[in-house]
Design a protein around this motif. Sequence first.
Motif, PDB file in Angstrom:
ATOM      1  N   LEU A 210       0.895  -1.199   0.076  1.00 43.52           N
ATOM      2  CA  LEU A 210       0.057   0.101  -0.220  1.00 43.52           C
ATOM      3  C   LEU A 210       0.891   1.261   0.179  1.00 43.52           C
ATOM      4  N   GLY A 211       0.826   1.958  -1.000  1.00 49.12           N
ATOM      5  CA  GLY A 211       1.407   3.310  -0.944  1.00 49.12           C
ATOM      6  C   GLY A 211       0.666   4.469  -0.462  1.00 49.12           C
ATOM      7  N   LYS A 212       1.455   5.324   0.149  1.00 51.36           N
ATOM      8  CA  LYS A 212       0.561   6.526   0.655  1.00 51.36           C
ATOM      9  C   LYS A 212       0.343   7.734  -0.566  1.00 51.36           C
ATOM     10  N   ARG A 213      -0.930   8.137  -0.432  1.00 46.37           N
ATOM     11  CA  ARG A 213      -0.994   9.325  -1.496  1.00 46.37           C
ATOM     12  C   ARG A 213      -0.069  10.275  -1.356  1.00 46.37           C
ATOM     13  N   GLY A 214       0.376  10.853  -2.603  1.00 49.06           N
ATOM     14  CA  GLY A 214       1.406  11.732  -2.950  1.00 49.06           C
ATOM     15  C   GLY A 214       2.876  10.902  -2.898  1.00 49.06           C
ATOM     16  N   MET A 215       2.796   9.771  -2.513  1.00 49.28           N
ATOM     17  CA  MET A 215       4.191   9.141  -2.585  1.00 49.28           C
ATOM     18  C   MET A 215       4.034   7.604  -3.841  1.00 49.28           C
ATOM     19  N   ARG A 216       4.195   6.577  -3.224  1.00 48.51           N
ATOM     20  CA  ARG A 216       4.273   5.583  -4.196  1.00 48.51           C
ATOM     21  C   ARG A 216       3.083   4.546  -4.070  1.00 48.51           C
ATOM     22  N   TYR A 217       2.593   4.212  -5.253  1.00 47.52           N
ATOM     23  CA  TYR A 217       1.329   3.481  -5.273  1.00 47.52           C
ATOM     24  C   TYR A 217       1.617   1.971  -6.071  1.00 47.52           C
ATOM     25  N   THR A 218       1.252   0.992  -5.494  1.00 46.78           N
ATOM     26  CA  THR A 218       1.234  -0.530  -6.070  1.00 46.78           C
ATOM     27  C   THR A 218       0.545  -0.694  -6.971  1.00 46.78           C
ATOM     28  N   PRO A 219       0.720  -1.798  -7.891  1.00 46.66           N
ATOM     29  CA  PRO A 219      -0.190  -2.065  -9.043  1.00 46.66           C
ATOM     30  C   PRO A 219      -1.728  -2.373  -8.528  1.00 46.66           C
ATOM     31  N   PHE A 220      -1.823  -3.257  -7.316  1.00 42.01           N
ATOM     32  CA  PHE A 220      -3.100  -3.635  -6.980  1.00 42.01           C
ATOM     33  C   PHE A 220      -3.853  -2.493  -6.405  1.00 42.01           C
ATOM     34  N   GLN A 221      -2.808  -1.531  -6.026  1.00 39.96           N
ATOM     35  CA  GLN A 221      -3.718  -0.209  -5.525  1.00 39.96           C
ATOM     36  C   GLN A 221      -4.378   0.596  -6.527  1.00 39.96           C
ATOM     37  N   LEU A 222      -3.316   0.722  -7.809  1.00 36.48           N
ATOM     38  CA  LEU A 222      -4.021   1.151  -8.795  1.00 36.48           C
ATOM     39  C   LEU A 222      -5.139   0.616  -9.397  1.00 36.48           C
ATOM     40  N   LEU A 223      -5.154  -0.801  -9.313  1.00 36.94           N
ATOM     41  CA  LEU A 223      -6.338  -1.550  -9.892  1.00 36.94           C
ATOM     42  C   LEU A 223      -7.548  -1.256  -8.993  1.00 36.94           C
ATOM     43  N   GLN A 224      -7.264  -1.048  -7.597  1.00 38.15           N
ATOM     44  CA  GLN A 224      -8.544  -0.670  -7.112  1.00 38.15           C
ATOM     45  C   GLN A 224      -9.039   0.627  -7.451  1.00 38.15           C
ATOM     46  N   TRP A 225      -8.245   1.511  -7.541  1.00 37.70           N
ATOM     47  CA  TRP A 225      -8.503   2.723  -8.040  1.00 37.70           C
ATOM     48  C   TRP A 225      -9.372   2.813  -9.515  1.00 37.70           C
ATOM     49  N   ALA A 226      -8.639   2.127 -10.357  1.00 37.86           N
ATOM     50  CA  ALA A 226      -9.414   2.055 -11.539  1.00 37.86           C
ATOM     51  C   ALA A 226     -10.865   1.303 -11.655  1.00 37.86           C
ATOM     52  N   ARG A 227     -10.911   0.530 -10.607  1.00 39.44           N
ATOM     53  CA  ARG A 227     -12.443   0.082 -10.352  1.00 39.44           C
ATOM     54  C   ARG A 227     -13.330   1.168  -9.899  1.00 39.44           C
ATOM     55  N   THR A 228     -12.978   2.154  -9.477  1.00 41.73           N
ATOM     56  CA  THR A 228     -13.998   3.144  -9.122  1.00 41.73           C
ATOM     57  C   THR A 228     -13.745   4.170 -10.077  1.00 41.73           C
ATOM     58  N   GLY A 229     -13.252   4.216 -11.414  1.00 39.82           N
ATOM     59  CA  GLY A 229     -13.441   5.034 -12.514  1.00 39.82           C
ATOM     60  C   GLY A 229     -12.216   5.807 -12.873  1.00 39.82           C
ATOM     61  N   ASP A 230     -11.010   5.596 -11.956  1.00 38.34           N
ATOM     62  CA  ASP A 230      -9.906   6.510 -12.411  1.00 38.34           C
ATOM     63  C   ASP A 230      -9.181   5.891 -13.321  1.00 38.34           C
ATOM     64  N   ARG A 231      -9.139   6.579 -14.557  1.00 42.99           N
ATOM     65  CA  ARG A 231      -8.809   6.240 -16.053  1.00 42.99           C
ATOM     66  C   ARG A 231      -7.405   6.127 -15.943  1.00 42.99           C
ATOM     67  N   GLN A 232      -6.561   7.151 -15.273  1.00 45.33           N
ATOM     68  CA  GLN A 232      -5.081   7.208 -15.182  1.00 45.33           C
ATOM     69  C   GLN A 232      -4.511   5.970 -14.476  1.00 45.33           C
ATOM     70  N   ALA A 233      -5.328   5.445 -13.475  1.00 49.78           N
ATOM     71  CA  ALA A 233      -4.932   4.236 -12.604  1.00 49.78           C
ATOM     72  C   ALA A 233      -5.002   3.109 -13.510  1.00 49.78           C
ATOM     73  N   ALA A 234      -6.340   3.233 -14.281  1.00 52.88           N
ATOM     74  CA  ALA A 234      -6.371   1.908 -15.205  1.00 52.88           C
ATOM     75  C   ALA A 234      -5.375   1.633 -16.349  1.00 52.88           C
ATOM     76  N   ALA A 235      -4.904   2.839 -17.009  1.00 53.04           N
ATOM     77  CA  ALA A 235      -4.003   2.812 -18.020  1.00 53.04           C
ATOM     78  C   ALA A 235      -2.450   2.372 -17.093  1.00 53.04           C
TER      79      ALA A 235
END
Length: 356
Positions: A210-235
């Motif tokens: 788990l990365g902290k906002r403003g720092m580093r994010y993990t792929p599965f964290q990006l996947l979770q954000w993509a699920r909520t509609g975050d297009r950048q995270a999905a890409a």
Amino acid sequence: MIVKRRTDGTGARLAGVGTCGSVWSCPVCAAKITEARRAELMEGMACAQALGYRPFLLTLTTPHQQGHALVELLPAFQKALTTFKNSKTYQKLVKADRLGSIRSLEVTWGEENGWHPHTHDLVYVQGDLAGRVDIRVKPDDPETTLRWAWFKALRKHGLATDSQRADCFEHGLDVRDGTYAAEYVAKFGREATSEGWGLSRELTKSHAKLGKRGMRYTPFQLLQWARTGDRQAAALFREFSDAFVGKRMLSYSPKLKTALALADVDDAVLASMDSPMPDEETAGTLTTDDFSEVVKRGAVGDLLDYAAACLIDPATAQQDLADWIAWLKTSPPRYGGSLRQRRHFGGGLMDIHGHG
């Protein structure tokens, strides 16, 4: 099929369905694979220690910046690893009394500096590897330490410049006790938080940390954000997934598994084995027809969310699940088609796949 729910309510999964076997792109398969790998590492560590070897965790990282494509950055990093491990310094200070090593490749992404690939190596050696980091192979040559060898490997493959030497020396290489490294895989892909797929530790839980906002994010964290509609995270997750196709979760040095008496089992096989997870309970069962209705409505995610949050009481869980399915059937299907079933009578397994 069986609905499995985590006892802390942070997630759920289906047992008895087809598995993709991807430890990189699928949090469900990742959870099962890493639980098996954790046990494998613990077994191997006990064997190595019985043979007189100590475990150390060697972490290697590289300078990185926004705009570097992962598909280009990763091969350069892997070439630097090869150069480093073939260096005379590494051969003298590490490999001379090494039983073998197990490498885990991981990556995070940050808004400021982009993709950040790094590795964790569980190295079995005789003696104290941590005490060798700054030892000179040639006493009169300060550039014959492990830190120098790693920096020169990065520089050779275009990942560092002379102006970044101090930063590479401070952050590029780290060695610490690896006694508890086997436990690092225990919750990979499974420890959910409000931010997503959650916290994990070093060795092989890379893309679940788990990365902290403003720092580093993990792929599965990006996947979770993509699920909520975050297009950048999905890409970004697609970029990560494409770059890691075909890569192993753990890479053992030659003959190490033989030395540790470990079987060589593929990730896909581990994912297909529906062994009980240590923190799960059975929340209910679904018929094939009921699951077909779920698939037609694109509601598999909704089903798992409902199971995790609401199927708490074992006395009423099955009826609650049946009521939810009945409610779901009142909504119109989104997809046509049916389920395709594949039965393996010899092993007693049934894989069920949906198509629309």
